[in-house]
Structures are given as C-alpha cells and as structure tokens.
Design a protein around this motif. Structure first.
Motif, PDB file in Angstrom:
ATOM      1  N   GLN A  89       0.824  -1.200   0.000  1.00 41.75           N
ATOM      2  CA  GLN A  89       0.000   0.000   0.000  1.00 41.75           C
ATOM      3  C   GLN A  89       0.862   1.255   0.000  1.00 41.75           C
ATOM      4  OE1 GLN A  89      -2.372  -0.047   3.561  1.00 41.75           O
ATOM      5  NE2 GLN A  89      -0.705   0.646   4.848  1.00 41.75           N
ATOM      6  N   SER A  92     -19.065   3.096   7.797  1.00 39.10           N
ATOM      7  CA  SER A  92     -19.063   3.050   6.336  1.00 39.10           C
ATOM      8  C   SER A  92     -20.384   2.488   5.843  1.00 39.10           C
ATOM      9  CB  SER A  92     -17.924   2.149   5.816  1.00 39.10           C
ATOM     10  OG  SER A  92     -16.670   2.552   6.282  1.00 39.10           O
ATOM     11  N   LYS A 119     -17.750   2.492  -1.280  1.00 31.99           N
ATOM     12  CA  LYS A 119     -18.170   2.818   0.085  1.00 31.99           C
ATOM     13  C   LYS A 119     -17.913   4.289   0.370  1.00 31.99           C
ATOM     14  CE  LYS A 119     -15.565  -0.182   2.356  1.00 31.99           C
ATOM     15  NZ  LYS A 119     -15.022  -0.998   3.461  1.00 31.99           N
ATOM     16  N   SER A 137     -17.234   6.603   3.834  1.00 31.04           N
ATOM     17  CA  SER A 137     -16.857   6.389   5.235  1.00 31.04           C
ATOM     18  C   SER A 137     -16.691   7.714   5.956  1.00 31.04           C
ATOM     19  CB  SER A 137     -15.538   5.609   5.323  1.00 31.04           C
ATOM     20  OG  SER A 137     -15.635   4.365   4.681  1.00 31.04           O
ATOM     21  N   SER A 165     -14.435  10.004   3.537  1.00 33.24           N
ATOM     22  CA  SER A 165     -13.646   9.423   2.463  1.00 33.24           C
ATOM     23  C   SER A 165     -14.536   8.553   1.595  1.00 33.24           C
ATOM     24  CB  SER A 165     -12.475   8.599   3.020  1.00 33.24           C
ATOM     25  OG  SER A 165     -12.946   7.479   3.740  1.00 33.24           O
ATOM     26  N   THR A 179     -14.333   5.118  -1.081  1.00 34.92           N
ATOM     27  CA  THR A 179     -13.517   3.954  -1.433  1.00 34.92           C
ATOM     28  C   THR A 179     -14.088   3.294  -2.674  1.00 34.92           C
ATOM     29  OG1 THR A 179     -12.971   3.534   0.883  1.00 34.92           O
ATOM     30  CG2 THR A 179     -12.660   1.710  -0.644  1.00 34.92           C
ATOM     31  N   GLY A 223     -13.162  -0.207  -4.898  1.00 39.09           N
ATOM     32  CA  GLY A 223     -12.324  -1.398  -4.917  1.00 39.09           C
ATOM     33  C   GLY A 223     -12.837  -2.428  -5.892  1.00 39.09           C
ATOM     34  N   GLU A 226      -7.615  -1.383  -4.438  1.00 44.75           N
ATOM     35  CA  GLU A 226      -8.527  -0.461  -3.763  1.00 44.75           C
ATOM     36  C   GLU A 226      -7.911   0.925  -3.675  1.00 44.75           C
ATOM     37  OE1 GLU A 226     -11.147  -1.768  -0.294  1.00 44.75           O
ATOM     38  OE2 GLU A 226      -9.683  -0.473   0.716  1.00 44.75           O
ATOM     39  N   GLU A 239      -8.784   4.609  -1.663  1.00 47.10           N
ATOM     40  CA  GLU A 239      -9.596   5.367  -0.718  1.00 47.10           C
ATOM     41  C   GLU A 239      -9.076   6.803  -0.684  1.00 47.10           C
ATOM     42  OE1 GLU A 239     -11.101   5.475   3.948  1.00 47.10           O
ATOM     43  OE2 GLU A 239      -9.807   3.840   3.260  1.00 47.10           O
ATOM     44  N   SER A 281      -5.021   9.853   1.278  1.00 47.63           N
ATOM     45  CA  SER A 281      -5.388   8.971   0.178  1.00 47.63           C
ATOM     46  C   SER A 281      -4.598   7.685   0.327  1.00 47.63           C
ATOM     47  CB  SER A 281      -5.078   9.615  -1.176  1.00 47.63           C
ATOM     48  OG  SER A 281      -5.822  10.798  -1.341  1.00 47.63           O
ATOM     49  N   GLN A 282      -5.247   6.553   0.023  1.00 51.42           N
ATOM     50  CA  GLN A 282      -4.596   5.267   0.203  1.00 51.42           C
ATOM     51  C   GLN A 282      -4.821   4.400  -1.026  1.00 51.42           C
ATOM     52  OE1 GLN A 282      -4.734   3.234   4.083  1.00 51.42           O
ATOM     53  NE2 GLN A 282      -5.751   1.554   3.006  1.00 51.42           N
ATOM     54  N   TYR A 283      -3.747   3.740  -1.477  1.00 51.01           N
ATOM     55  CA  TYR A 283      -3.808   2.870  -2.642  1.00 51.01           C
ATOM     56  C   TYR A 283      -3.288   1.498  -2.210  1.00 51.01           C
ATOM     57  CZ  TYR A 283      -3.645   7.595  -4.466  1.00 51.01           C
ATOM     58  OH  TYR A 283      -3.887   8.935  -4.674  1.00 51.01           O
TER      59      TYR A 283
END
Length: 197
Positions: A35, A131, A147, A149, A161, A163, A165, A179, A181, A187-189
């Motif tokens: 991630q 969520s 989603k 959240s 946030s 998401t 996925g 995914e 978010e 921000s998350q990958y």
C-alpha cells in the motif's frame, strides 16, 4: 465533493447487475498486499508525506447478514531527516443486506488505532469509523465495491472518504484485489492477493 463521487459510482454499478454471476463471493477471506498512503496537511506550502508499506486484513461471516472484519497495516516515510513509521489496526462489525441476487448493501461500524513513531516521538490516534456502500458481482470473474466512510474521535476533526475497490477472481479461492480510498487529508492505494473461504 467526495460524497457525490461515491454516489455516482454506486449508481454506475447497478446496470451491470443483470449480466453478472448469480451470487457474490464469500464474506470470509484473508488478504495481504502492498500500500501507499499520502497525507496532505492542508496548509499552503506544506508537503505531502507518502508512506509505503504493507498490510493484512480479513473478515469472517457470522451469519447470512453479519460479519466481523479487521486488519493491520504498517508503512514508513523516509522523506524527512527522521524516518516516520505508521501502524494502523482496524476492527469492527459489518452488516450485509441483499438487494439483488448478485449485489449487497453493506454497512460497517468499527474502531481504528493509528500509531506514529519517529526518534524521540510517538503519537497514538484513536477513532470510530462508519461506512456504507455496495458490493456487487459485475461479471463471472470480477467483483467491485464502493463505500462512503466517516472517521471521527478525540484525535480527529472528522474526515469523510470514498472507497472504490475491485477483485479479479482467479478461482473459488484466489483473487487479486485493488482499492483506492480518498479522503479530505489522506489517500490510500492498495493492491494485493485475497484467499476466500
């Protein structure tokens, strides 16, 4: 701005329901992957910090409608003089309600704990997370979920946030997941491998 995007993605998934397979895959799974987390401090002139790492997460079905979920992730930023390590634990309860043969409305409520470590510095951030979204089978070998959240607690100002996925299904057990978010500050990958049971 994030909420209308999530709603649009949710509605975009619905037309595929008629051509998808007859049922969703299992809600009991374990997955692991790599991630990247980007933190934007939201102030002019401040840099974005990028953390690279890995994580594991999973879920266990308790009944036709309820499941528990959890995960642990760790990452590091090496852009500054001192490296910063970040660790996050999540756990909670999920609810699924079938709206089509191959699509479920999902709602989750849980807790997350984040720990930041650097030389001579440690901080712990605790928050509740809720969520709501949709998980659907888009074809025989492809599932997707969307989603919205909200995270809030004594250590947070509150953050929304969205998401998005997907899972490419290799066989009844194995799949490849990805995914994204995106939130107000982070921000998350994620990309990884999932084993479903």
């Amino acid at each position: 701005m994030k909420k209308p995007l999530a709603a649009a993605l949710l509605l975009a998934c619905l037309p595929f329901a008629a051509s998808a397979r007859d049922s969703l895959g299992s809600f009991t799974y374990v997955e692991g992957g790599v991630q990247r987390v980007s933190v934007d401090f939201g102030t002019p002139g401040s840099d974005t910090l990028d953390f690279n790492g890995a994580g594991v997460r999973g879920a266990i079905e308790l009944s036709d409608n309820f499941y528990v979920y959890g995960g642990y992730a760790w990452a590091r930023n090496g852009d500054l003089v001192e490296d910063i390590d970040a660790r996050q634990t999540q756990a909670g309860l999920g609810y699924r309600h079938t709206i089509f043969d191959n699509a479920d409305l999902i709602a989750e409520a849980g807790f997350q704990h984040t720990q930041l470590d650097a030389t001579g510095y440690r901080d712990n951030l605790d928050a509740a997370r809720v969520s709501v979204g949709l998980r659907g089978a888009l074809s025989n070998n492809f599932e997707g979920w969307v989603k919205a959240s909200y995270v809030d607690g004594s250590d947070y100002d509150g953050e929304f946030s969205g998401t998005l996925g997907a899972q490419f299904i290799i066989n009844e057990t194995w799949g490849v997941v990805g995914e994204i978010e995106a939130g107000d500050l982070t921000s998350q990958y994620l990309i990884g491998v999932r084993a479903s049971f």
